[in-house]
Design an enzyme around this catalytic site. Sequence first.
Site, PDB file in Angstrom:
ATOM      1  N   GLY A  67     -27.631  23.943  29.796  1.00  0.00           N
ATOM      2  CA  GLY A  67     -26.986  24.253  31.062  1.00  0.00           C
ATOM      3  C   GLY A  67     -26.191  23.063  31.562  1.00  0.00           C
ATOM      4  O   GLY A  67     -25.374  22.491  30.835  1.00  0.00           O
ATOM      5  N   ASP A  68     -26.440  22.668  32.803  1.00  0.00           N
ATOM      6  CA  ASP A  68     -25.733  21.512  33.373  1.00  0.00           C
ATOM      7  C   ASP A  68     -26.683  20.336  33.578  1.00  0.00           C
ATOM      8  O   ASP A  68     -26.469  19.493  34.449  1.00  0.00           O
ATOM      9  CB  ASP A  68     -25.064  21.893  34.697  1.00  0.00           C
ATOM     10  CG  ASP A  68     -26.045  22.501  35.690  1.00  0.00           C
ATOM     11  OD1 ASP A  68     -27.267  22.337  35.488  1.00  0.00           O
ATOM     12  OD2 ASP A  68     -25.604  23.129  36.657  1.00  0.00           O
TER      13      ASP A  68
END
Length: 288
Positions: free
Chosen positions: A176-177
């Site tokens: 993800g981030d």
Amino acid sequence: EEMSGRTRSELIGRTASLLHSNKIDSVSLERLNTAVRAMRKEVVECALTRNDGSIYWVEISMSPVLSATGDCTHFICINRDVTGWKNAQQALEYAATRDEITGLFNRAVFSEILDKSLLDGLLTDKTVAVFLIDCDNFKSVNDTLGHSVGDLLLRRISERLSQKAPKDSLLARLGGDEFVLMVTNIDEASALVLAEDIREAILNPFEIGIQQVSITASIGIAIAPFDAMDATKLMRSVDIAMYRSKSSGRNSVSKFIPSMELEVLRQAQIMQGLQESLTQRKCFELHF
């Protein structure tokens, strides 16, 4: 001639060192030399260099030729080009250890190295600091600008993090981030300075094509052996610290302290109680 890119006249009469590259495996060379001294067969793989400087891989099968009296008169080497197979093998190894978007190490590699670093830290009395870096509201970038822009932004973020990462540190993308940085032998004050430096680096706008994208980061810090002795507990601690940064308004840095864990447990108990009240149809009163 075809493999090396050299002519017949360039090759005949020359030693194999003509083909050696700066990537040649010294272990493979020593195995060949040992086989020559022992007058026995040997098979190795090594990287050689073409006339244009490019690298190719060969499997060298070397066999002694014996006279009628059993004396070794010379050796015959057969070189088989295995460049395609070697490149495929390296690509598989890369895919197994690297994040496909950013090229950073992946979660599995980070976990493995973290375990080893924590063990080494205990033996050598060195600290191991973990920084969990979570990009704030990254989903809105994907939703408004598209996933292709989001992927480019992840690459740009990884580049800035790589520039800020100290020498001998380990940077990885968890998914993800979320990014994670491991730094050994660092004190709390220096860790906080580094985290603020990273936060400010991400705060600067990113130029992606003709667009300018701004984003912030919430960062958590946990340091072994003070905050945890094992990888699982250390990652839980840094995760709690990162969420403290989130709940504090984002774009901030938080160092883990034990009271944070108590707060998380209390919130979890409240949520569990509310969930039970809803599912079991128990009555409760809400006071403001």
